[in-house]
Design an enzyme around this catalytic site. Structure first.
Site, PDB file in Angstrom:
ATOM      1  CB  THR A 155      15.854 -51.404   6.199  1.00  0.00           C
ATOM      2  OG1 THR A 155      14.530 -51.337   6.747  1.00  0.00           O
ATOM      3  CG2 THR A 155      16.865 -51.000   7.265  1.00  0.00           C
ATOM      4  CD1 TRP A 166       5.257 -46.597  12.987  1.00  0.00           C
ATOM      5  CD2 TRP A 166       5.513 -45.968  15.114  1.00  0.00           C
ATOM      6  NE1 TRP A 166       6.582 -46.334  13.181  1.00  0.00           N
ATOM      7  CE2 TRP A 166       6.772 -45.932  14.470  1.00  0.00           C
ATOM      8  CE3 TRP A 166       5.428 -45.602  16.455  1.00  0.00           C
ATOM      9  CZ2 TRP A 166       7.941 -45.553  15.135  1.00  0.00           C
ATOM     10  CZ3 TRP A 166       6.592 -45.224  17.116  1.00  0.00           C
ATOM     11  CH2 TRP A 166       7.827 -45.204  16.458  1.00  0.00           C
ATOM     12  CB  SER A 201       4.346 -38.224  19.074  1.00  0.00           C
ATOM     13  OG  SER A 201       4.287 -37.338  17.969  1.00  0.00           O
ATOM     14  NE  ARG A 234       6.618 -41.961   6.075  1.00  0.00           N
ATOM     15  CZ  ARG A 234       7.219 -43.139   5.959  1.00  0.00           C
ATOM     16  NH1 ARG A 234       8.242 -43.430   6.752  1.00  0.00           N
ATOM     17  NH2 ARG A 234       6.820 -44.007   5.061  1.00  0.00           N
ATOM     18  CB  CYS A 333      12.879 -54.396   9.338  1.00  0.00           C
ATOM     19  SG  CYS A 333      14.470 -53.554   9.212  1.00  0.00           S
ATOM     20  CB  CYS A 336      13.267 -51.690  11.848  1.00  0.00           C
ATOM     21  SG  CYS A 336      13.581 -51.294  10.113  1.00  0.00           S
TER      22      CYS A 336
END
Length: 430
Positions: A155, A166, A201, A234, A333, A336
């Site tokens: 997005t 996070w 994780s 990532r 978001c 999200c």
């Protein structure tokens, strides 16, 4: 990145078996199952304030927005249950049956009683001791969302706002901010911290994998990654994150099979008899997988969990997952936030199942929202596993093509040098 080999840590499964089973069985089945009406609609509160830092406002991008369902889109039996609950609350209903129902029951077996109403008055998607995310106690502000119409994807929500979320998840739950613990350090951690870290994780790696794919439709693992650099940075370049993604996937799959009897007997009614029958059949296929004795199927981690004080362990996990769900209220978001809340509830429900005490986990314990979240979370993790498998195969093909190109170039260079050597060695004309 070469395909992973060997056993997934803390699981009774290896990477190759997980890849093959997902590609050939679980992936296609979950794609079909999550398109069914029962698993398309999720009830969620998306407008709760952030409890940890000043409100940053909502993402203004069109891709961030969530479209809520109109009443005629939500399965009619579900709306009927809500109307019944609303009427019950209007009459001052609490934990006990409404007074007029008690009077009817007292009047004898022949008294006219709305049995469908009696069966639904104590059902709720609100909070309480049994739900592993923080939700309104009275369902206020909760809306139905069509997950197929609002898929998880890229997005544009990124950068410091996302990193802050996070960081808060790990920091608020007593984990180091700078780097993940090494495998040896993880072995020394308390059991609940180790499990929590690997699940979160793994979820983060799964979400990053979805962001790196090119087609953000409901499910299309055949499409290539558009952002290889992002994926490698990532996920792909971190063995521990890949391992944790597989761990989270197998952990949720284990919970689904553990709750097989309850899920098979669940009521999947949405008002579409044919679709509901297909949903029930697909759930049976998903859950009835293992015939080995229960203890033989337990992984070393499950055995360790079984040796712990379950009530204490459950309380520690419950508080952490509710904390994470509150942090999700700070995600600016909206889409999200939706998928973050759903997948945190899915992971929490998996833990709730695996920490159940034998007969204490019985039919009716799981709420509809938990079943929807559990299966959709498994589907999202399976999609990531499938995407990584596809990426690894493509990476191998690219490496092979590069080696072939280099070999071809070597032949050309060798031919050139041979030609030059021949010309130099050739006698010169008089």
């Amino acid at each position: 990145m070469a395909p992973r080999e060997g056993a997934v840590e803390d699981c009774r499964c290896d990477f190759e078996t997980a890849d093959d089973a997902t590609s050939e069985f679980f992936g296609p089945l979950l794609r079909d199952l999550t398109r069914r009406s029962f698993f398309r609609y999720f009830k969620v509160a998306l407008d709760r304030p952030c409890p940890y830092w000043p409100d940053d406002g909502m993402c203004a991008r069109r891709e961030c927005a969530v479209e809520s369902c109109a009443d005629d889109e939500v399965p009619a039996p579900w709306l009927e249950e809500e109307r019944n609950r609303s009427e019950w609350r209007g009459r001052g209903g609490g934990d006990a049956l409404p007074g007029f129902l008690c009077e009817a029951v007292d009047a004898g077996p022949d008294a006219a009683v709305d049995r469908s109403f009696a069966a639904t008055v104590d059902w709720s998607e609100s909070g309480g001791d049994e739900v592993w995310i923080d939700q309104p106690d009275d369902e206020s502000g909760m809306i139905y969302v069509d997950l197929k119409a609002n898929p998880e994807g890229h997005t544009g929500y990124d950068g410091e706002p996302a990193r802050r979320i996070w960081r808060a998840i790990y920091e608020e739950n007593c984990f180091d901010l700078d780097e993940a613990p090494s495998p040896k350090e993880q072995l020394g951690q308390c059991l609940e911290r180790r499990v929590f870290y690997k699940l979160v994780s793994g979820l983060q790696a799964s979400i990053s994998t979805h962001i790196a794919t090119s087609d953000f439709g409901f499910w299309d693992v055949s499409s290539p990654f558009v952002n290889d650099a992002l994926f490698v940075d990532r996920v792909g370049g971190h063995r521990d994150r890949l391992d944790n993604l597989y761990f989270a996937y197998l952990f949720v799959l284990r919970a689904v099979t553990r709750a097989g009897a309850e899920l098979v007997d669940y009521d999947y009614a949405t008002g579409d008899a044919a679709d509901d029958a297909m949903t029930a059949a697909l759930v049976r296929r998903l859950t009835l997988l293992f015939a080995a004795p229960e203890d033989a199927r337990m992984s070393p981690l499950e055995r360790a969990l079984a040796r712990e004080h379950v009530d204490e362990l459950r309380g520690q996990f419950l508080s952490r997952f509710r904390n994470v769900s509150q942090i999700m209220d700070c995600v600016t978001c909206e889409r999200c936030r939706l998928w973050g809340k759903l997948q945190i509830l899915g992971l929490g429900t998996a833990l709730k199942i695996l920490l159940a005490d034998g007969d204490a986990f019985g039919l009716g314990v799981l709420q509809r929202n938990e079943v929807v979240a559990l299966v959709n979370t498994l589907a999202q993790l399976a999609k990531s596993v499938d995407s990584i498998r596809a990426w690894q195969k493509r990476d191998v093909r690219r490496a092979t093509a590069k080696m072939a190109a280099l070999a071809g170039l070597g032949l050309v260079v060798s031919a050139v040098f041979a030609r030059l050597a021949w010309r130099r060695a050739r006698p010169k004309a008089d």
